[in-house]
Design a protein around this motif. Structure first.
Motif, short mmCIF file in Angstrom:
data_model
loop_
_atom_site.label_atom_id
_atom_site.label_comp_id
_atom_site.label_asym_id
_atom_site.label_seq_id
_atom_site.Cartn_x
_atom_site.Cartn_y
_atom_site.Cartn_z
N LYS A 173 0.81 -1.21 0.00
CA LYS A 173 0.00 0.00 0.00
C LYS A 173 0.85 1.27 0.00
CE LYS A 173 -4.14 2.02 2.04
NZ LYS A 173 -5.23 1.87 3.03
N ASN A 174 2.06 1.18 0.52
CA ASN A 174 2.89 2.39 0.60
C ASN A 174 3.31 2.92 -0.78
OD1 ASN A 174 4.69 -0.09 0.83
ND2 ASN A 174 6.23 1.48 0.44
N ILE A 175 3.12 2.13 -1.85
CA ILE A 175 3.45 2.64 -3.18
C ILE A 175 2.21 2.86 -4.05
CG2 ILE A 175 5.74 1.57 -3.12
CD1 ILE A 175 4.73 -0.47 -5.20
N TRP A 176 1.03 2.60 -3.50
CA TRP A 176 -0.19 2.75 -4.30
C TRP A 176 -0.33 4.14 -4.90
CZ3 TRP A 176 -4.88 0.20 -1.30
CH2 TRP A 176 -4.68 -1.19 -1.25
N SER A 177 -0.03 5.17 -4.13
CA SER A 177 -0.29 6.53 -4.58
C SER A 177 0.52 6.91 -5.81
CB SER A 177 -0.01 7.53 -3.46
OG SER A 177 1.36 7.50 -3.10
N GLU A 178 1.70 6.29 -5.99
CA GLU A 178 2.59 6.69 -7.08
C GLU A 178 2.73 5.63 -8.18
OE1 GLU A 178 3.88 9.58 -7.70
OE2 GLU A 178 3.05 10.46 -5.88
N ILE A 179 2.50 4.37 -7.86
CA ILE A 179 2.84 3.33 -8.83
C ILE A 179 1.95 3.37 -10.07
CG2 ILE A 179 1.38 1.51 -7.81
CD1 ILE A 179 4.88 1.19 -9.50
N GLY A 180 0.68 3.74 -9.91
CA GLY A 180 -0.20 3.81 -11.07
C GLY A 180 0.30 4.81 -12.10
N MET A 181 0.61 6.03 -11.65
CA MET A 181 1.10 7.04 -12.58
C MET A 181 2.50 6.70 -13.08
SD MET A 181 -1.17 9.12 -13.51
CE MET A 181 0.00 9.91 -14.60
N ALA A 182 3.31 6.03 -12.25
CA ALA A 182 4.65 5.63 -12.70
C ALA A 182 4.54 4.65 -13.87
CB ALA A 182 5.43 5.01 -11.55
N ILE A 183 3.66 3.66 -13.74
CA ILE A 183 3.45 2.71 -14.84
C ILE A 183 2.85 3.42 -16.04
CG2 ILE A 183 2.22 0.63 -15.57
CD1 ILE A 183 2.38 -0.36 -12.67
N SER A 184 1.93 4.35 -15.78
CA SER A 184 1.30 5.10 -16.87
C SER A 184 2.33 5.93 -17.64
CB SER A 184 0.21 6.03 -16.31
OG SER A 184 -0.39 6.78 -17.34
N PHE A 185 3.21 6.62 -16.92
CA PHE A 185 4.24 7.41 -17.60
C PHE A 185 5.18 6.50 -18.40
CE2 PHE A 185 3.48 10.91 -14.38
CZ PHE A 185 3.07 11.84 -15.32
N LEU A 186 5.51 5.33 -17.85
CA LEU A 186 6.34 4.39 -18.59
C LEU A 186 5.64 3.99 -19.88
CD1 LEU A 186 8.97 2.59 -18.47
CD2 LEU A 186 7.46 0.77 -17.61
N GLY A 187 4.32 3.77 -19.79
CA GLY A 187 3.55 3.40 -20.97
C GLY A 187 3.45 4.51 -22.00
N ARG A 188 3.40 5.74 -21.53
CA ARG A 188 3.31 6.88 -22.43
C ARG A 188 4.64 7.12 -23.16
NH1 ARG A 188 -0.96 10.67 -20.49
NH2 ARG A 188 -2.02 9.65 -18.76
N GLU A 189 5.75 6.89 -22.46
CA GLU A 189 7.05 7.27 -22.99
C GLU A 189 7.82 6.12 -23.64
OE1 GLU A 189 9.16 9.09 -19.78
OE2 GLU A 189 7.73 10.75 -19.59
N THR A 190 7.72 4.92 -23.06
CA THR A 190 8.59 3.83 -23.50
C THR A 190 7.81 2.57 -23.87
OG1 THR A 190 10.30 4.65 -21.98
CG2 THR A 190 10.59 2.43 -22.87
N CYS A 191 6.95 2.12 -22.98
CA CYS A 191 6.22 0.87 -23.20
C CYS A 191 4.94 1.15 -23.98
CB CYS A 191 5.91 0.19 -21.86
SG CYS A 191 5.48 -1.55 -22.03
N ARG A 192 5.15 1.68 -25.18
CA ARG A 192 4.05 2.02 -26.08
C ARG A 192 3.40 0.74 -26.63
NH1 ARG A 192 2.00 6.55 -25.94
NH2 ARG A 192 1.60 6.60 -28.17
N PRO A 193 2.29 0.85 -27.36
CA PRO A 193 1.73 -0.35 -27.99
C PRO A 193 2.79 -1.13 -28.77
CG PRO A 193 0.17 1.43 -28.15
CD PRO A 193 1.41 2.02 -27.53
N LYS A 194 3.70 -0.38 -29.43
CA LYS A 194 4.90 -0.99 -29.99
C LYS A 194 6.05 -0.57 -29.08
CE LYS A 194 7.65 -1.42 -34.22
NZ LYS A 194 7.82 -0.97 -35.63
N PRO A 195 6.41 -1.40 -28.12
CA PRO A 195 7.33 -0.97 -27.05
C PRO A 195 8.77 -0.74 -27.49
CG PRO A 195 6.88 -3.32 -26.88
CD PRO A 195 5.96 -2.79 -27.94
N LYS A 196 9.41 0.21 -26.81
CA LYS A 196 10.83 0.49 -27.03
C LYS A 196 11.63 -0.26 -25.97
CE LYS A 196 9.47 5.15 -28.44
NZ LYS A 196 9.58 6.61 -28.12
N CYS A 197 11.65 -1.57 -26.08
CA CYS A 197 12.17 -2.42 -25.02
C CYS A 197 13.63 -2.15 -24.67
CB CYS A 197 12.00 -3.89 -25.40
SG CYS A 197 10.27 -4.42 -25.47
N GLU A 198 14.44 -1.90 -25.68
CA GLU A 198 15.87 -1.70 -25.41
C GLU A 198 16.12 -0.46 -24.56
OE1 GLU A 198 18.09 -3.88 -26.01
OE2 GLU A 198 16.80 -5.21 -27.17
N ALA A 199 15.20 0.49 -24.61
CA ALA A 199 15.37 1.73 -23.86
C ALA A 199 14.68 1.69 -22.50
CB ALA A 199 14.82 2.91 -24.67
#
Length: 214
Positions: A173-199
């Motif tokens: 629970k101590n990471i609930w407040s931030e982990i959702g947006m952290a994963i979301s930002f990763l998805g927006r920037e790197t883990c796109r539908p076509k992911p940039k895995c090497e980066a």
């Protein structure tokens, strides 16, 4: 389901994105809680960029909840006509204004927010997180729905509420407040539908990368 069988280690495994994205402001360009609430409602099934584009004129005309109470809905809709499903969203927002009347009456709990028309758990979690209110869930947007199963934290599901529930069962629970947006930002920037895995900073623990890419 914890695909790695090590749920107690997820906080450590996700530390790189928690460190990078912790406290980063949501992409919606709001100035106060009233604006955030309205923009979150409008952004459902639409893009943050589109909502950011219409926001300046919208809030110049309607700077507070009270300014919406007596407005003609046709006038209000003219300011959000480029938003998907804008007639329904306009009615939701007007109804909220009539119910709450003042910006200071915007709820600061998950239960209070989700009692309002047009605000589900995801939207409520965004509002709470951006206002530094106590955590009651994990932000689960379309990026989280795509990325969390790809990493291997949970099984794939298109149901945002199920994804949130599964994440809440596995992550401390101590990471609930931030982990959702952290994963979301990763998805927006790197883990796109076509992911940039090497980066990707999580490729050393990512189920998709380890099993599908290398």
């Amino acid at each position: 389901m914890d695909l790695f069988g090590e749920s107690e280690n997820w906080e450590k495994k996700l530390e790189p994105i928690l460190s990078k994205y912790k406290d980063r402001k949501h992409p919606l360009e709001y100035q106060n809680t009233y604006q955030l609430m309205v923009m979150v409602i409008l952004s459902a099934q639409d893009s943050d960029a589109n909502i950011n584009n219409i926001a300046p004129l919208l809030f110049a005309k309607f700077p507070t909840l009270s300014s919406l109470i007596d407005t003609d809905i046709e006038t209000f809709m003219s300011y959000i006509s480029k938003v998907k499903n804008y007639p329904t969203k306009a009615q939701w927002i007007i109804d909220i204004a009539k119910k709450l009347k003042e910006d200071t009456e915007i709820p600061s709990t998950l239960q209070g927010l989700t009692a309002l028309k047009g605000i589900g758990r995801k939207s409520a979690n965004v509002i709470l997180r951006e206002n530094n209110k106590p955590t009651e869930g994990i932000i689960t947007d379309l990026h989280v729905i795509r990325v969390a199963p790809r990493i291997g934290i949970i099984k794939e599901s298109k149901d945002g509420n199920k994804v949130e529930k599964d994440l809440m069962q596995l992550l401390p629970k101590n990471i609930w407040s931030e982990i959702g947006m952290a994963i979301s930002f990763l998805g927006r920037e790197t883990c796109r539908p076509k992911p940039k895995c090497e980066a990707c900073m999580l490729n050393d623990i990512c189920n998709y990368y380890l099993n599908e890419v290398i």
